[in-house]
Design a protein around this motif. Structure first.
Motif, PDB file in Angstrom:
ATOM      1  N   ASP A  20       0.856  -1.184   0.000  1.00 44.81           N
ATOM      2  CA  ASP A  20       0.000   0.000   0.000  1.00 44.81           C
ATOM      3  C   ASP A  20       0.896   1.240   0.000  1.00 44.81           C
ATOM      4  O   ASP A  20       1.730   1.413   0.903  1.00 44.81           O
ATOM      5  N   LYS A  21       0.734   2.086  -1.007  1.00 45.11           N
ATOM      6  CA  LYS A  21       1.610   3.256  -1.170  1.00 45.11           C
ATOM      7  C   LYS A  21       1.564   4.189   0.043  1.00 45.11           C
ATOM      8  O   LYS A  21       2.607   4.691   0.478  1.00 45.11           O
ATOM      9  N   THR A  22       0.385   4.387   0.610  1.00 40.47           N
ATOM     10  CA  THR A  22       0.271   5.268   1.776  1.00 40.47           C
ATOM     11  C   THR A  22       1.096   4.732   2.937  1.00 40.47           C
ATOM     12  O   THR A  22       1.877   5.465   3.549  1.00 40.47           O
ATOM     13  N   ARG A  23       0.956   3.443   3.239  1.00 38.49           N
ATOM     14  CA  ARG A  23       1.711   2.860   4.347  1.00 38.49           C
ATOM     15  C   ARG A  23       3.214   2.872   4.069  1.00 38.49           C
ATOM     16  O   ARG A  23       4.025   3.094   4.971  1.00 38.49           O
ATOM     17  N   LEU A  24       3.575   2.659   2.823  1.00 40.40           N
ATOM     18  CA  LEU A  24       4.992   2.671   2.455  1.00 40.40           C
ATOM     19  C   LEU A  24       5.598   4.063   2.686  1.00 40.40           C
ATOM     20  O   LEU A  24       6.671   4.197   3.276  1.00 40.40           O
ATOM     21  N   ILE A  25       4.885   5.090   2.261  1.00 41.27           N
ATOM     22  CA  ILE A  25       5.352   6.465   2.479  1.00 41.27           C
ATOM     23  C   ILE A  25       5.384   6.783   3.973  1.00 41.27           C
ATOM     24  O   ILE A  25       6.329   7.399   4.475  1.00 41.27           O
ATOM     25  N   MET A  26       4.361   6.339   4.693  1.00 40.95           N
ATOM     26  CA  MET A  26       4.326   6.573   6.141  1.00 40.95           C
ATOM     27  C   MET A  26       5.551   5.959   6.816  1.00 40.95           C
ATOM     28  O   MET A  26       6.197   6.605   7.648  1.00 40.95           O
ATOM     29  N   LEU A  27       5.869   4.725   6.457  1.00 41.64           N
ATOM     30  CA  LEU A  27       7.035   4.061   7.048  1.00 41.64           C
ATOM     31  C   LEU A  27       8.324   4.792   6.705  1.00 41.64           C
ATOM     32  O   LEU A  27       9.197   4.959   7.548  1.00 41.64           O
ATOM     33  N   LYS A  28       8.437   5.227   5.463  1.00 40.77           N
ATOM     34  CA  LYS A  28       9.635   5.968   5.052  1.00 40.77           C
ATOM     35  C   LYS A  28       9.767   7.252   5.876  1.00 40.77           C
ATOM     36  O   LYS A  28      10.846   7.577   6.371  1.00 40.77           O
ATOM     37  N   LEU A  29       8.662   7.967   6.047  1.00 43.14           N
ATOM     38  CA  LEU A  29       8.693   9.188   6.850  1.00 43.14           C
ATOM     39  C   LEU A  29       9.048   8.888   8.303  1.00 43.14           C
ATOM     40  O   LEU A  29       9.864   9.583   8.906  1.00 43.14           O
ATOM     41  N   MET A  30       8.440   7.842   8.857  1.00 46.21           N
ATOM     42  CA  MET A  30       8.683   7.511  10.263  1.00 46.21           C
ATOM     43  C   MET A  30      10.064   6.911  10.495  1.00 46.21           C
ATOM     44  O   MET A  30      10.537   6.884  11.625  1.00 46.21           O
ATOM     45  N   ASP A  31      10.703   6.445   9.442  1.00 47.92           N
ATOM     46  CA  ASP A  31      12.072   5.940   9.593  1.00 47.92           C
ATOM     47  C   ASP A  31      13.032   7.102   9.816  1.00 47.92           C
ATOM     48  O   ASP A  31      14.103   6.938  10.383  1.00 47.92           O
ATOM     49  N   GLU A  32      12.636   8.285   9.373  1.00 51.87           N
ATOM     50  CA  GLU A  32      13.472   9.481   9.510  1.00 51.87           C
ATOM     51  C   GLU A  32      13.074  10.339  10.705  1.00 51.87           C
ATOM     52  O   GLU A  32      13.925  10.956  11.333  1.00 51.87           O
ATOM     53  N   GLN A  33      11.757  10.407  10.987  1.00 47.23           N
ATOM     54  CA  GLN A  33      11.263  11.333  12.006  1.00 47.23           C
ATOM     55  C   GLN A  33      10.045  10.745  12.706  1.00 47.23           C
ATOM     56  O   GLN A  33       9.402   9.844  12.203  1.00 47.23           O
ATOM     57  N   THR A  34       9.723  11.338  13.833  1.00 47.72           N
ATOM     58  CA  THR A  34       8.501  10.999  14.546  1.00 47.72           C
ATOM     59  C   THR A  34       7.384  11.837  13.943  1.00 47.72           C
ATOM     60  O   THR A  34       7.575  13.009  13.656  1.00 47.72           O
ATOM     61  N   CYS A  35       6.214  11.211  13.747  1.00 50.56           N
ATOM     62  CA  CYS A  35       5.096  11.916  13.121  1.00 50.56           C
ATOM     63  C   CYS A  35       3.812  11.728  13.919  1.00 50.56           C
ATOM     64  O   CYS A  35       3.628  10.724  14.598  1.00 50.56           O
ATOM     65  N   CYS A  36       2.944  12.679  13.778  1.00 51.12           N
ATOM     66  CA  CYS A  36       1.639  12.679  14.425  1.00 51.12           C
ATOM     67  C   CYS A  36       0.571  12.348  13.363  1.00 51.12           C
ATOM     68  O   CYS A  36       0.764  12.643  12.180  1.00 51.12           O
TER      69      CYS A  36
END
Length: 114
Positions: A20-36
């Motif tokens: 799922d593209k959304t989850r993939l992008i979310m994981l990529k973002l969270m691998d770099e930073q903490t997100c809300c």
């Protein structure tokens, strides 16, 4: 990074989630930073319940951890997860997504819930 062998069913479940593209992008973002959640709502122009479902699926497999700060919850990659060594090479091959968070900062909506 510790190398562990995972079962074929586990690998299939993880790859299904990453499909799922959304989850993939979310994981990529969270691998770099903490997100809300509110940041993901803004980035993906999606509803809070939809974003929460994505996060729940990632948490259920132990890929994401949460940290409460006051009334807000922030999410990041769970680097001590059994599956982190499996997904890290995939995340490393993806294009940088930091621009999405920079856009939020420029709009003044980065961590808008806090």
């Amino acid at each position: 990074m510790q190398q562990t062998t995972i079962e074929m069913d586990e690998a299939a479940d993880i790859l299904k989630l990453l499909g799922d593209k959304t989850r993939l992008i979310m994981l990529k973002l969270m691998d770099e930073q903490t997100c809300c959640v509110c940041e993901f709502v803004e980035i993906f122009q999606s509803s809070q319940p939809a974003i929460s479902q994505h996060i729940r699926k990632l948490k259920d497999l132990g890929l994401v951890k949460e940290e409460r700060k006051g009334q807000w919850i922030f999410y990041s990659i769970h680097r001590k997860s059994t599956y982190y060594a499996f997904i890290k090479p995939i995340l490393d091959q993806l294009p940088d997504q930091d621009g999405k968070l920079k856009e939020l900062e420029e709009k003044g909506t980065r961590i808008s819930c806090c």
